[in-house]
Design a protein around this motif. Structure first.
Motif, PDB file in Angstrom:
ATOM      1  N   ARG A  63      48.907   1.603  93.899  1.00 42.65           N
ATOM      2  CA  ARG A  63      50.035   1.694  92.922  1.00 42.65           C
ATOM      3  C   ARG A  63      49.918   2.354  91.412  1.00 42.65           C
ATOM      4  N   ILE A  64      48.147   1.924  90.896  1.00 44.82           N
ATOM      5  CA  ILE A  64      47.907   2.248  89.484  1.00 44.82           C
ATOM      6  C   ILE A  64      48.247   4.282  89.538  1.00 44.82           C
ATOM      7  N   PHE A  65      47.672   4.991  90.691  1.00 47.64           N
ATOM      8  CA  PHE A  65      48.104   6.215  91.131  1.00 47.64           C
ATOM      9  C   PHE A  65      49.292   7.001  90.507  1.00 47.64           C
ATOM     10  N   THR A  66      49.939   5.921  91.084  1.00 46.83           N
ATOM     11  CA  THR A  66      51.526   6.148  91.479  1.00 46.83           C
ATOM     12  C   THR A  66      52.008   6.338  89.948  1.00 46.83           C
ATOM     13  N   LEU A  67      51.599   4.801  89.461  1.00 42.71           N
ATOM     14  CA  LEU A  67      52.087   4.559  87.794  1.00 42.71           C
ATOM     15  C   LEU A  67      51.818   5.746  86.955  1.00 42.71           C
ATOM     16  N   VAL A  68      50.626   6.197  87.323  1.00 41.26           N
ATOM     17  CA  VAL A  68      49.885   7.953  86.691  1.00 41.26           C
ATOM     18  C   VAL A  68      51.041   9.014  86.813  1.00 41.26           C
ATOM     19  N   ALA A  69      50.993   8.610  88.241  1.00 46.11           N
ATOM     20  CA  ALA A  69      51.509  10.122  88.629  1.00 46.11           C
ATOM     21  C   ALA A  69      53.505   9.890  87.931  1.00 46.11           C
ATOM     22  N   ALA A  70      53.251   8.425  88.187  1.00 44.38           N
ATOM     23  CA  ALA A  70      54.497   8.935  87.289  1.00 44.38           C
ATOM     24  C   ALA A  70      55.211   9.595  86.157  1.00 44.38           C
ATOM     25  N   VAL A  71      54.305   8.533  85.056  1.00 50.04           N
ATOM     26  CA  VAL A  71      54.314   9.550  83.579  1.00 50.04           C
ATOM     27  C   VAL A  71      53.722  10.708  83.271  1.00 50.04           C
ATOM     28  N   LYS A  72      52.928  11.657  84.291  1.00 51.86           N
ATOM     29  CA  LYS A  72      53.112  12.513  83.756  1.00 51.86           C
ATOM     30  C   LYS A  72      53.540  13.073  84.356  1.00 51.86           C
ATOM     31  N   ARG A  73      54.393  13.226  85.583  1.00 51.42           N
ATOM     32  CA  ARG A  73      55.617  13.458  85.722  1.00 51.42           C
ATOM     33  C   ARG A  73      56.782  13.646  84.902  1.00 51.42           C
ATOM     34  N   PHE A  74      57.278  12.133  84.079  1.00 52.70           N
ATOM     35  CA  PHE A  74      57.909  11.893  83.153  1.00 52.70           C
ATOM     36  C   PHE A  74      57.981  12.878  81.834  1.00 52.70           C
ATOM     37  N   THR A  75      56.702  12.819  81.280  1.00 51.41           N
ATOM     38  CA  THR A  75      56.340  13.881  79.777  1.00 51.41           C
ATOM     39  C   THR A  75      56.319  15.594  80.398  1.00 51.41           C
ATOM     40  N   TYR A  76      56.280  15.560  82.254  1.00 54.70           N
ATOM     41  CA  TYR A  76      56.386  16.991  81.219  1.00 54.70           C
ATOM     42  C   TYR A  76      55.660  17.678  81.139  1.00 54.70           C
ATOM     43  N   ARG A  77      54.377  17.223  80.886  1.00 51.41           N
ATOM     44  CA  ARG A  77      52.909  17.311  80.287  1.00 51.41           C
ATOM     45  C   ARG A  77      53.171  19.320  79.728  1.00 51.41           C
ATOM     46  N   ASP A  78      53.584  20.100  80.900  1.00 47.64           N
ATOM     47  CA  ASP A  78      53.251  21.451  81.120  1.00 47.64           C
ATOM     48  C   ASP A  78      54.930  22.681  80.852  1.00 47.64           C
ATOM     49  N   GLN A  79      55.208  21.720  80.424  1.00 49.67           N
ATOM     50  CA  GLN A  79      56.800  22.099  80.770  1.00 49.67           C
ATOM     51  C   GLN A  79      56.949  23.417  80.381  1.00 49.67           C
ATOM     52  N   PRO A  80      57.059  24.334  80.839  1.00 50.76           N
ATOM     53  CA  PRO A  80      57.715  25.425  80.711  1.00 50.76           C
ATOM     54  C   PRO A  80      59.034  26.168  79.452  1.00 50.76           C
TER      55      PRO A  80
END
Length: 464
Positions: free
Chosen positions: A293-310
């Motif tokens: 669950r922790i892994f899933t949430l962290v992955a969701a936040v990383k996708r949500f923020t699009y830290r490496d957005q082009p």
């Protein structure tokens, strides 16, 4: 003459008298910047740049890294503009591709204002537009920081439960392992016959992945514990063993098979061993689920923020963005006893754009809907393919938006929330971001139902 023709074809100079374009050609000089060339921030801005070809951008360094705040393409004005107070660039100007500009030094501006009235008017309007773009960029950045603050708060609440479960369950597992080792040694000393060892192995196998799939109600749990206590009493065994067996899938027929040819001492050890073994497996599975669950949430936040957005639009998966947003806001919804339902059509087409910006829109709309409904209220998020668009609707069953607020709802700094609970930038930012994606956002509201609808053009390879 060639330069004069190029100026006449310039988008912003359309309609400017030709003699004024000739003035530009006489007083300017052509500059060429190769792709990747950088004009540093410290360089003094002393000239107007009329972009003829190529692409320039300006980036500002912040604590989070470099951020693009403005860009110019062929047909734009850059640099110093008449009556501007700009003295140096707010950031580094970069040539994103080979770029050619006509540069007019500021020393000529007094003469330009005197001789070229129409041209000066066009440039002053361009200066005002640039000021609005910079202000809008700052507002969007501030709202994004607020959105990330809400994400952080939601993530903290959402991670608290699985993190606490890992700590609590790991401690319990450590204690059980110590007891399991002691009982295992005792069982080994009994030297069970092969038939009983085989039955013991079958009983252990039943504990793998079965105990965690069924959650007993309090009444069912009490009934099962009473049944196990009765069986243990019949065998003359410690009835407290029922507590370690109640959450296992072991039934009386399995226990009866184990007691064949076993005296009371051996049966007691085997029952203790099975209870400890099944409990240990169950605790390990609980830790695995909590960690997942922790892994899933962290992955969701990383996708949500699009830290490496082009820097350019790309295909965006709306379904994944909505799912991640709902997951991030899950803790807030549960805290307010609000139900959030996500309904995404299968095989939903992608849209073209910036995933991080669209997720910011979803966060604002869903967060507002959760705030709008009372305790036990309902929020529904749907996404459908309609014609050549994807339509996302966020609906709540709150009291609705008063009619007198409808015309002002998307205005900056307008909010219906109490003082200190909202700054009125969420919906204005959402509209700006959707318009940036060539989409439309609208709403309908009445008592008991408010719906915000976002329409975005679907992605087509030809659009790249």
């Amino acid at each position: 003459m060639e330069l004069l023709d190029r100026l006449a074809a310039h988008e912003k100079l359309a309609g400017t008298p030709r003699d004024q374009l000739a003035w530009l050609a006489d007083h300017g000089r052509l500059l060429r910047f190769e792709a990747g060339g950088v004009m540093p921030r410290a360089q003094r801005v002393d000239s107007l740049w009329i972009v003829l070809t190529g692409h320039l951008s300006i980036r500002i360094q912040r604590s989070t890294g470099s951020r693009k705040v403005m860009e110019w393409h062929a047909g734009d004005f850059a640099g110093f503009l008449p009556y501007s107070r700009l003295r140096e660039a707010p950031g580094d100007v970069t040539a994103e591709e080979t770029t050619e500009v006509l540069s007019i030094h500021r020393d000529h501006f007094r003469e330009m204002a005197r001789e070229c009235h129409e041209l000066t008017t066009v440039l002053v309007h361009a200066m005002l537009d640039r000021a609005r773009v910079f202000q809008k960029s700052e507002d969007l950045h501030d709202e994004k920081l607020k959105s990330l603050g809400r994400v952080s708060a939601g993530l903290a609440h959402e991670l608290n439960n699985p993190a606490s479960a890992v700590v609590r369950t790991a401690e319990a597992l450590s204690n059980r392992l110590t007891e399991l080792e002691r009982v295992s040694r005792a069982v080994g000393m009994v030297r069970l016959p092969e038939t009983q060892l085989a039955a013991l192995d079958r009983a252990k196998t039943m504990c793998v992945g079965i105990a965690t799939t069924t959650i007993l109600s309090p009444v069912e749990r009490a009934d099962r514990e009473e049944m196990l206590e009765g069986w243990l009493e019949q065998q003359g065994l410690d009835q407290t063993l029922a507590e370690s067996l109640v959450d296992t899938p072991l039934e009386v027929d399995v226990l009866n098979e184990l007691k064949r040819d076993l005296d009371a001492v051996a049966l007691d050890l085997v029952i203790r061993y099975l209870g400890m073994s099944c409990t240990t497996r169950r605790l390990a599975e609980e830790i695995e689920r909590a960690a997942s669950r922790i892994f899933t949430l962290v992955a969701a936040v990383k996708r949500f923020t699009y830290r490496d957005q082009p820097a350019v639009p790309e295909p965006v998966d709306i379904a994944r963005g909505l799912s991640d947003t709902v997951a991030i806001l899950g803790a807030k919804a549960r805290a307010r006893a609000v139900g959030v339902k996500l309904d995404v059509a299968p095989a939903l087409p992608q849209v073209q754009g910036y995933g991080g910006e669209l997720n910011q829109v979803w966060l604002n709309l869903i967060d507002n809907a959760i705030d709008a409904v009372p305790s036990s209220g309902q929020v529904e998020v749907t996404a459908r393919h309609e014609g050549d668009s994807v339509v996302v609707r966020v609906t709540d069953n709150g009291p609705g938006i008063p009619q007198e607020f409808h015309d002002d709802l998307f205005d900056p700094f307008f909010t219906t929330k109490p003082v200190g609970q909202g700054q009125g930038l969420g919906l204005s930012t959402a509209r700006a971001l959707i318009e940036h994606h060539k989409g439309v956002i609208d709403f309908r509201s009445q008592p008991g139902r408010t719906e915000f609808a976002v329409t975005l053009p679907i992605f087509t390879p030809a659009a790249i």
